[in-house]
Design an enzyme around this catalytic site. Structure first.
Site, PDB file in Angstrom:
ATOM      1  N   GLY A 167      46.175  53.558  97.913  1.00  8.65           N
ATOM      2  CA  GLY A 167      45.667  54.156  99.139  1.00  8.65           C
ATOM      3  C   GLY A 167      46.532  55.316  99.600  1.00  8.65           C
ATOM      4  O   GLY A 167      47.628  55.551  99.059  1.00  8.65           O
ATOM      5  N   THR A 201      48.202  55.835 102.415  1.00 11.36           N
ATOM      6  CA  THR A 201      49.481  55.523 103.072  1.00 11.36           C
ATOM      7  C   THR A 201      50.544  55.246 102.004  1.00 11.36           C
ATOM      8  O   THR A 201      51.692  55.680 102.136  1.00 11.36           O
ATOM      9  CB  THR A 201      49.331  54.305 104.016  1.00 11.36           C
ATOM     10  OG1 THR A 201      48.048  54.334 104.638  1.00 11.36           O
ATOM     11  CG2 THR A 201      50.408  54.295 105.077  1.00 11.36           C
ATOM     12  N   ASP A 204      52.058  47.833 100.607  1.00  7.77           N
ATOM     13  CA  ASP A 204      50.644  48.078 100.315  1.00  7.77           C
ATOM     14  C   ASP A 204      49.891  48.331 101.615  1.00  7.77           C
ATOM     15  O   ASP A 204      50.283  47.815 102.666  1.00  7.77           O
ATOM     16  CB  ASP A 204      50.052  46.852  99.585  1.00  7.77           C
ATOM     17  CG  ASP A 204      48.721  47.170  98.920  1.00  7.77           C
ATOM     18  OD1 ASP A 204      48.215  48.300  99.064  1.00  7.77           O
ATOM     19  OD2 ASP A 204      48.186  46.271  98.238  1.00  7.77           O
ATOM     20  N   ALA A 241      46.072  48.444 103.870  1.00  9.79           N
ATOM     21  CA  ALA A 241      45.007  47.478 104.133  1.00  9.79           C
ATOM     22  C   ALA A 241      43.859  48.198 104.832  1.00  9.79           C
ATOM     23  O   ALA A 241      44.046  49.269 105.418  1.00  9.79           O
ATOM     24  CB  ALA A 241      45.519  46.347 105.022  1.00  9.79           C
ATOM     25  N   GLY A 257      39.706  50.961  97.816  1.00  2.88           N
ATOM     26  CA  GLY A 257      39.965  51.760  96.618  1.00  2.88           C
ATOM     27  C   GLY A 257      39.681  51.018  95.319  1.00  2.88           C
ATOM     28  O   GLY A 257      39.829  51.591  94.230  1.00  2.88           O
ATOM     29  N   GLU A 266      46.580  44.625  93.136  1.00  6.55           N
ATOM     30  CA  GLU A 266      47.336  44.562  94.400  1.00  6.55           C
ATOM     31  C   GLU A 266      47.702  43.114  94.721  1.00  6.55           C
ATOM     32  O   GLU A 266      48.834  42.807  95.108  1.00  6.55           O
ATOM     33  CB  GLU A 266      46.505  45.169  95.534  1.00  6.55           C
ATOM     34  CG  GLU A 266      46.371  46.684  95.418  1.00  6.55           C
ATOM     35  CD  GLU A 266      45.335  47.291  96.356  1.00  6.55           C
ATOM     36  OE1 GLU A 266      45.315  48.519  96.471  1.00  6.55           O
ATOM     37  OE2 GLU A 266      44.534  46.550  96.952  1.00  6.55           O
TER      38      GLU A 266
HETATM   39  C1  5RP Z   1      42.956  50.036  98.204  1.00 11.87           C
HETATM   40  C2  5RP Z   1      43.408  49.440  99.477  1.00 11.87           C
HETATM   41  C3  5RP Z   1      44.151  50.379 100.395  1.00 11.87           C
HETATM   42  O1  5RP Z   1      45.431  49.862 100.589  1.00 11.87           O
HETATM   43  C4  5RP Z   1      43.429  50.510 101.707  1.00 11.87           C
HETATM   44  O2  5RP Z   1      42.133  50.985 101.467  1.00 11.87           O
HETATM   45  C5  5RP Z   1      44.182  51.444 102.668  1.00 11.87           C
HETATM   46  O3  5RP Z   1      44.018  52.781 102.328  1.00 11.87           O
HETATM   47  P1  5RP Z   1      44.613  53.976 103.179  1.00 11.87           P
HETATM   48  O4  5RP Z   1      46.100  53.841 103.153  1.00 11.87           O
HETATM   49  O5  5RP Z   1      44.117  55.219 102.460  1.00 11.87           O
HETATM   50  O6  5RP Z   1      44.068  53.899 104.583  1.00 11.87           O
HETATM   51  O7  5RP Z   1      43.267  48.289  99.758  1.00 11.87           O
HETATM   52  O8  5RP Z   1      42.398  49.060  97.348  1.00 11.87           O
END
Ligand code: 5RP
Length: 234
Positions: A45, A47, A99, A101, A115, A121
């Site tokens: 993701g 972040t 990670d 979320a 994603g 994960e």
């Molecule tokens: C991917 C995820 C990501 O961690 C989640 O979608 C957060 O994404 P972002 O940091 O772009 O908001 O679970 O499988």
């Protein structure tokens, strides 16, 4: 020998990172937690990507020895671009993992998998002694399933069997995830399909009940995991 004009050198996550300022604060915090010699699991993701950029800066400035275990092809590509050495779960156990979320409730139960990388994960989180969930405040919900469905990764031939089996739960709607720039469904890195499922209620037992259906590889539901939350307010 290095490639000339590699596509990876100009690889960017995209200009459209939502809540970027808050995510940058979170990225700084994660980078500050890295110590020399760490093996760190990295989810997926935007972040996570921003945090890797800050970690790369520290590696360069302080000559740190860090190994990242990426949870997806895109995060592995980001590590190559940023000159961050990588390893695998087969070779190393992570000291800790971070990670993102999609949704986080008051008890830190999660929906992940926008994603499509939730299987690796979850494997990283399960293998890690500690995990930090990096989520800007827009991810906090009273009830899981408010803004996001629960993604379920399914072995392709089992699609109909899983679909029928899911009817035992209070399901409002399910959709096969369709690709945007390819015909047909999204195919995960593991060669599987994703069903995005809207449940009426998400209870503590649901994650293991979904996992018990033959043909389900993994879901994006993370109930009662031992995780700590970083929102950028810290
Ligand atoms: C991917 C995820 C990501 O961690 C989640 O979608 C957060 O994404 P972002 O940091 O772009 O908001 O679970 O499988």
């Amino acid at each position: 020998m290095k490639w000339e004009d590699s596509f990876l050198e100009s690889f960017e996550w995209g200009n459209n990172i939502i809540n970027k300022d808050r995510k940058l604060k979170i990225a700084d915090k994660i980078a500050s937690m890295v110590s020399d010699g760490n093996v760190v699991g990295a989810g997926s993701g935007s972040t996570v990507y921003l945090a890797l950029k800050q970690i790369a800066k520290r590696i360069k400035d302080e000559s740190l020895n860090i190994l990242i275990i990426p949870s997806s092809r895109e995060i592995s590509m980001a590590c190559i671009q940023l000159n961050i050495p990588q390893t695998t779960l087969l070779a190393h156990k992570p000291d800790w993992t971070f990670d993102g979320a999609d949704e986080v409730d008051q008890d830190y139960n999660l929906i992940k998998g926008r994603g499509g990388a939730m299987f690796r994960e979850k494997l990283l989180i399960a293998s890690s002694p500690s995990t930090y969930i990096i989520a800007d405040p827009s991810k906090m919900v009273k009830k899981l399933g408010t803004h996001f469905p629960v993604p379920i990764e399914i072995f392709p031939e089992a699609l109909t069997h899983v679909e029928q089996s899911l009817k035992q739960f209070p399901v409002k709607e399910f959709n096969l995830r369709i690709a945007q720039k390819k015909d047909g469904p999204v195919i995960t890195e593991n060669g599987n399909l994703i069903l995005d499922v809207w449940f009426d209620e998400i209870h503590g037992y649901l994650e293991s009940a979904i996992k018990a259906i033959t043909g389900v590889i993994e879901s994006g539901l993370f109930m009662h995991y031992n995780v700590q939350l970083i929102t950028g307010d810290d």
